[in-house]
Scaffold this active site. Sequence first.
Site, PDB file in Angstrom:
ATOM      1  CG  HIS A  17      -1.954  -0.997   1.319  1.00  0.00           C
ATOM      2  ND1 HIS A  17      -2.133  -1.805   2.423  1.00  0.00           N
ATOM      3  CD2 HIS A  17      -2.922  -1.360   0.435  1.00  0.00           C
ATOM      4  CE1 HIS A  17      -3.166  -2.618   2.214  1.00  0.00           C
ATOM      5  NE2 HIS A  17      -3.657  -2.369   1.014  1.00  0.00           N
ATOM      6  CE  LYS A  41     -13.924  -6.446   3.657  1.00  0.00           C
ATOM      7  NZ  LYS A  41     -12.726  -6.000   2.937  1.00  0.00           N
ATOM      8  NE  ARG A  90      -2.951  -7.809  -4.349  1.00  0.00           N
ATOM      9  CZ  ARG A  90      -3.722  -8.182  -3.357  1.00  0.00           C
ATOM     10  NH1 ARG A  90      -3.217  -8.330  -2.165  1.00  0.00           N
ATOM     11  NH2 ARG A  90      -4.994  -8.428  -3.538  1.00  0.00           N
ATOM     12  CB  SER A 129      -4.355  -6.387   4.716  1.00  0.00           C
ATOM     13  OG  SER A 129      -3.970  -5.152   4.193  1.00  0.00           O
TER      14      SER A 129
HETATM   15  O1  PNS Z   1      -8.747  -2.696   0.511  1.00  0.00           O
HETATM   16  P1  PNS Z   1     -10.006  -3.232  -0.090  1.00  0.00           P
HETATM   17  O2  PNS Z   1     -10.829  -3.948   0.949  1.00  0.00           O
HETATM   18  O3  PNS Z   1      -9.756  -4.052  -1.310  1.00  0.00           O
HETATM   19  O4  PNS Z   1     -10.846  -1.932  -0.553  1.00  0.00           O
HETATM   20  C1  PNS Z   1     -12.124  -2.067  -1.113  1.00  0.00           C
HETATM   21  C2  PNS Z   1     -12.852  -0.712  -1.149  1.00  0.00           C
HETATM   22  C3  PNS Z   1     -12.840  -0.077   0.229  1.00  0.00           C
HETATM   23  C4  PNS Z   1     -12.152   0.216  -2.118  1.00  0.00           C
HETATM   24  C5  PNS Z   1     -14.295  -0.974  -1.626  1.00  0.00           C
HETATM   25  O5  PNS Z   1     -14.831  -2.049  -0.916  1.00  0.00           O
HETATM   26  C6  PNS Z   1     -15.199   0.238  -1.445  1.00  0.00           C
HETATM   27  O6  PNS Z   1     -15.000   1.265  -2.045  1.00  0.00           O
HETATM   28  N1  PNS Z   1     -16.202   0.081  -0.579  1.00  0.00           N
HETATM   29  C7  PNS Z   1     -17.142   1.138  -0.266  1.00  0.00           C
HETATM   30  C8  PNS Z   1     -18.543   0.727  -0.673  1.00  0.00           C
HETATM   31  C9  PNS Z   1     -18.758   0.967  -2.155  1.00  0.00           C
HETATM   32  O7  PNS Z   1     -18.576   2.054  -2.660  1.00  0.00           O
HETATM   33  N2  PNS Z   1     -19.190  -0.079  -2.872  1.00  0.00           N
HETATM   34  C10 PNS Z   1     -19.535   0.070  -4.263  1.00  0.00           C
HETATM   35  C11 PNS Z   1     -18.657  -0.687  -5.161  1.00  0.00           C
HETATM   36  S1  PNS Z   1     -19.032  -2.434  -5.045  1.00  0.00           S
END
Ligand code: PNS
Length: 161
Positions: A17, A41, A90, A129
Amino acid sequence: MKRAVYPGSFDPMTLGHLDIIKRASEMFDILIVAVLNNNQKNPLFSVDERVKILKRATEGLPNVQVDSFSGLLCDYAYKNDLHVAVRGLRAVTDFEYELQLAQTNRVLSGGKLDTIFLSTSLEYSYLSSSGVKEIAYFGGDISKTVPDYVADMIHEKYKQN
Ligand code: PNS
């Protein structure tokens, strides 16, 4: 001013990150690292802890700000007048999910939120993570995956649990 948001769970932030943060911060005038406050989560670190970890890691990067958000990313972006999201890729296995996320955000924002992808540096392409947490949980060496203070915090958490 070119501004972008780098959203994620960051539970916890890894060196992968941090690599994306450093590289994206060179491309934008302001980069906002936004930690998702996701009640669904079961995180190891609270949002406050994750924000603190990121703030400490980015102390030397003056154009990086750390924030948190709840709900949809496109709503957070709209409220903060942000039109570019940064995500790290990745491997090809990330691509399907990331493409779906990017397209969802584009549709939900009425075309106002685009996503750019940075390919993760090779040395961090295996890192996640959840992998870091699992290695630490089973007593493995995480010294090459997160900053030292984060490794200490992870070990402390597992001592408590
Ligand atoms: O680090 P991560 O868990 O891969 O990040 C995922 C993240 C936080 C970018 C994504 O889950 C997110 O933006 N969640 C907020 C809810 C949202 O906007 N959902 C719509 C798209 S499915």
